[in-house]
Write an enzyme that holds these catalytic residues in place. Structure first.
Site, PDB file in Angstrom:
ATOM      1  N   ILE A   1      -5.454   2.268   6.391  1.00  0.00           N
ATOM      2  CA  ILE A   1      -6.688   2.571   6.741  1.00  0.00           C
ATOM      3  C   ILE A   1      -7.759   2.396   5.519  1.00  0.00           C
ATOM      4  O   ILE A   1      -7.224   2.391   4.518  1.00  0.00           O
ATOM      5  CB  ILE A   1      -7.078   3.815   7.283  1.00  0.00           C
ATOM      6  CG1 ILE A   1      -8.421   4.360   7.705  1.00  0.00           C
ATOM      7  CG2 ILE A   1      -6.576   5.175   6.325  1.00  0.00           C
ATOM      8  CD1 ILE A   1      -8.404   5.514   8.644  1.00  0.00           C
TER       9      ILE A   1
ATOM     10  N   GLU B   1      -9.414   4.660  -4.077  1.00  0.00           N
ATOM     11  CA  GLU B   1      -9.776   4.531  -2.566  1.00  0.00           C
ATOM     12  C   GLU B   1      -9.310   6.098  -2.063  1.00  0.00           C
ATOM     13  O   GLU B   1     -10.217   6.296  -1.005  1.00  0.00           O
ATOM     14  CB  GLU B   1      -9.367   3.297  -2.049  1.00  0.00           C
ATOM     15  CG  GLU B   1      -9.845   2.161  -2.600  1.00  0.00           C
ATOM     16  CD  GLU B   1      -9.062   0.762  -2.254  1.00  0.00           C
ATOM     17  OE1 GLU B   1      -9.313  -0.195  -2.836  1.00  0.00           O
ATOM     18  OE2 GLU B   1      -7.927   1.153  -1.879  1.00  0.00           O
TER      19      GLU B   1
ATOM     20  N   ALA C   1      -9.499   3.882   3.269  1.00  0.00           N
ATOM     21  CA  ALA C   1      -9.781   5.450   2.916  1.00  0.00           C
ATOM     22  C   ALA C   1     -10.966   5.595   2.220  1.00  0.00           C
ATOM     23  O   ALA C   1     -11.286   6.761   1.882  1.00  0.00           O
ATOM     24  CB  ALA C   1      -8.534   5.917   2.173  1.00  0.00           C
TER      25      ALA C   1
ATOM     26  N   HIS D   1       0.997  -1.117  -0.137  1.00  0.00           N
ATOM     27  CA  HIS D   1      -0.222   0.113   0.090  1.00  0.00           C
ATOM     28  C   HIS D   1       0.950   1.331  -0.051  1.00  0.00           C
ATOM     29  O   HIS D   1       1.828   1.500   0.791  1.00  0.00           O
ATOM     30  CB  HIS D   1      -0.803   0.069   1.094  1.00  0.00           C
ATOM     31  CG  HIS D   1      -2.011  -0.920   1.240  1.00  0.00           C
ATOM     32  ND1 HIS D   1      -2.942  -0.787   0.554  1.00  0.00           N
ATOM     33  CD2 HIS D   1      -2.227  -2.336   1.918  1.00  0.00           C
ATOM     34  CE1 HIS D   1      -4.031  -1.929   0.683  1.00  0.00           C
ATOM     35  NE2 HIS D   1      -3.243  -2.610   1.517  1.00  0.00           N
ATOM     36  N   PRO D   2       0.255   2.335  -0.894  1.00  0.00           N
ATOM     37  CA  PRO D   2       1.236   3.783  -0.662  1.00  0.00           C
ATOM     38  C   PRO D   2       0.724   4.267   0.506  1.00  0.00           C
ATOM     39  O   PRO D   2      -0.309   4.149   1.180  1.00  0.00           O
ATOM     40  CB  PRO D   2       0.565   4.191  -2.092  1.00  0.00           C
ATOM     41  CG  PRO D   2      -0.774   3.699  -2.117  1.00  0.00           C
ATOM     42  CD  PRO D   2      -0.696   2.225  -1.779  1.00  0.00           C
TER      43      PRO D   2
ATOM     44  N   PHE E   1       0.941   3.385   7.691  1.00  0.00           N
ATOM     45  CA  PHE E   1      -0.454   3.418   8.171  1.00  0.00           C
ATOM     46  C   PHE E   1      -1.569   3.158   7.226  1.00  0.00           C
ATOM     47  O   PHE E   1      -1.619   3.522   5.963  1.00  0.00           O
ATOM     48  CB  PHE E   1      -0.704   5.117   8.571  1.00  0.00           C
ATOM     49  CG  PHE E   1      -2.009   5.320   9.009  1.00  0.00           C
ATOM     50  CD1 PHE E   1      -2.456   5.059  10.199  1.00  0.00           C
ATOM     51  CD2 PHE E   1      -2.888   6.316   8.389  1.00  0.00           C
ATOM     52  CE1 PHE E   1      -3.734   5.199  10.614  1.00  0.00           C
ATOM     53  CE2 PHE E   1      -4.252   6.304   8.671  1.00  0.00           C
ATOM     54  CZ  PHE E   1      -4.594   5.980  10.001  1.00  0.00           C
TER      55      PHE E   1
END
Length: 336
Positions: free
Chosen positions: A116, A83, A118, A61-62, A114
């Site tokens: 989440i 997203e 989004a 994930h970025p 981090f």
């Protein structure tokens, strides 16, 4: 007649960056429905993928507002961009700078990006959640990140299915485009309900659906002496039904508890399902007991019991009770 859907390993890895997850999903294929695929995905992610697999998925994930990870596929990169679209649309130069700084601090503290779900979240929402979670202990945050990864995976599986379901298969269950649209609007809070929906949705009838995506009470045992998950520990969940409103300290409570469920921890230290997937918990006193004497025969504790109360205002919440265990001590806390 329902269709069976086959997907390639790289398609599953676009949904979740763990190669172990992708391989196990291919082995579990074909799937007759999105519901079946999501059920398999949750089992594989939480019970078969190890810590290294979780970290591999996180690394795909970025950072929110950052460059796409080199390990991401083209499909995964496109999905990540979509997203994050709400976050980017609501961002300012200063909020992006603050987000970048907090992302960097977070990764330095926890060792991973981090994470989440989004979709539909503004930059200010994401930044507020990042700051809130930054204060967590690493073991707590690792669990939360894994849960967020599963939310993202479910959303992407829905997108994957929407590309392959034809008109006839759509009529057999529910409309994938509508499902995806609603997920985007309301994020993961409604996923469980849609996954539990039947064909009544397409006939205009109202279905009684669940919004939970996991059992309401879960636990996880870590052997801090060995630095690894504690496998093979028997776990019992009980609820108080005695004549008193709650068990009293120093008084016998024989016959006051009823068994709700039992299981044993797996190789990742997680117990199986201790309670059925109910929308609302029965408020009251609960007790989780761990057969620690069997795990540590020479240890100090023959067993460990944790008693807690779920109030009326908390009956829709999720309760996670991890146990940190050594031969002569233990500690616990309430996770999210």
């Amino acid at each position: 007649m329902a269709s069976n859907y086959d997907f390639r390993e790289e398609e599953f890895q676009a949904c979740c960056g763990s190669s172990k997850f992708a391989k196990e999903m291919v082995s579990a294929s074909p799937f007759s429905s999105l519901e079946q695929a999501v059920a398999a995905a949750r089992h594989i992610w939480f019970n078969q993928v190890d810590v290294n697999g979780w970290l591999e998925a996180f690394s795909a994930h970025p950072r929110i507002g950052g460059q796409v990870s080199k390990s991401s596929s083209q499909t995964s990169a496109q999905w990540s961009k979509g997203e994050q679209s709400t976050a980017m649309a609501t961002a300012t130069g200063s909020s992006l700078q603050e987000l970048a700084e907090w992302n960097s601090q977070y990764q330095q503290k926890f060792g991973f990006v981090f994470l989440i779900c989004a979709s539909g979240r503004s930059t200010s929402e994401i930044l507020a959640e990042l700051k809130k979670r930054y204060s967590n202990r690493p073991i707590v945050e690792f669990e939360i990140a894994a849960q967020e990864q599963m939310k993202i995976t479910e959303l992407r599986l829905a997108k994957l299915f929407s590309t392959k379901q034809n008109t006839s298969s759509t009529r057999e269950s529910y409309s994938p485009p509508d499902f995806v649209r609603k997920v985007e609007e309301d994020r993961v809070h409604i996923i469980g309900g849609h996954l539990g929906a039947t064909s009544e949705a397409s006939t205009g009838k109202t279905s009684q659906v669940l919004t939970r995506t996991r059992p309401p009470i879960t636990t996880h045992v870590l052997d801090v002496a060995r630095g690894s998950p504690a496998a093979g520990i028997d776990v019992r969940l009980e609820r108080w039904i005695g004549t008193q409103p709650h068990p009293l300290f120093g008084e016998g409570d024989v016959g006051g508890w009823v068994l709700e469920g039992s299981s044993a921890t797996d190789k990742d230290g997680r117990s199986g399902q201790l309670l059925s997937m109910v929308e609302a918990l029965n408020p009251g006193i609960y007790r989780i007991s761990f057969n620690t004497g069997k795990y540590f025969p020479a240890g100090f504790f023959p067993y460990v019991s944790i008693v807690f109360e779920i109030r009326e205002s908390q009956k829709l919440e999720h309760f996670h009770v991890p146990l940190l265990l050594s031969p002569f001590s233990f500690s616990t806390y309430r996770g999210s």
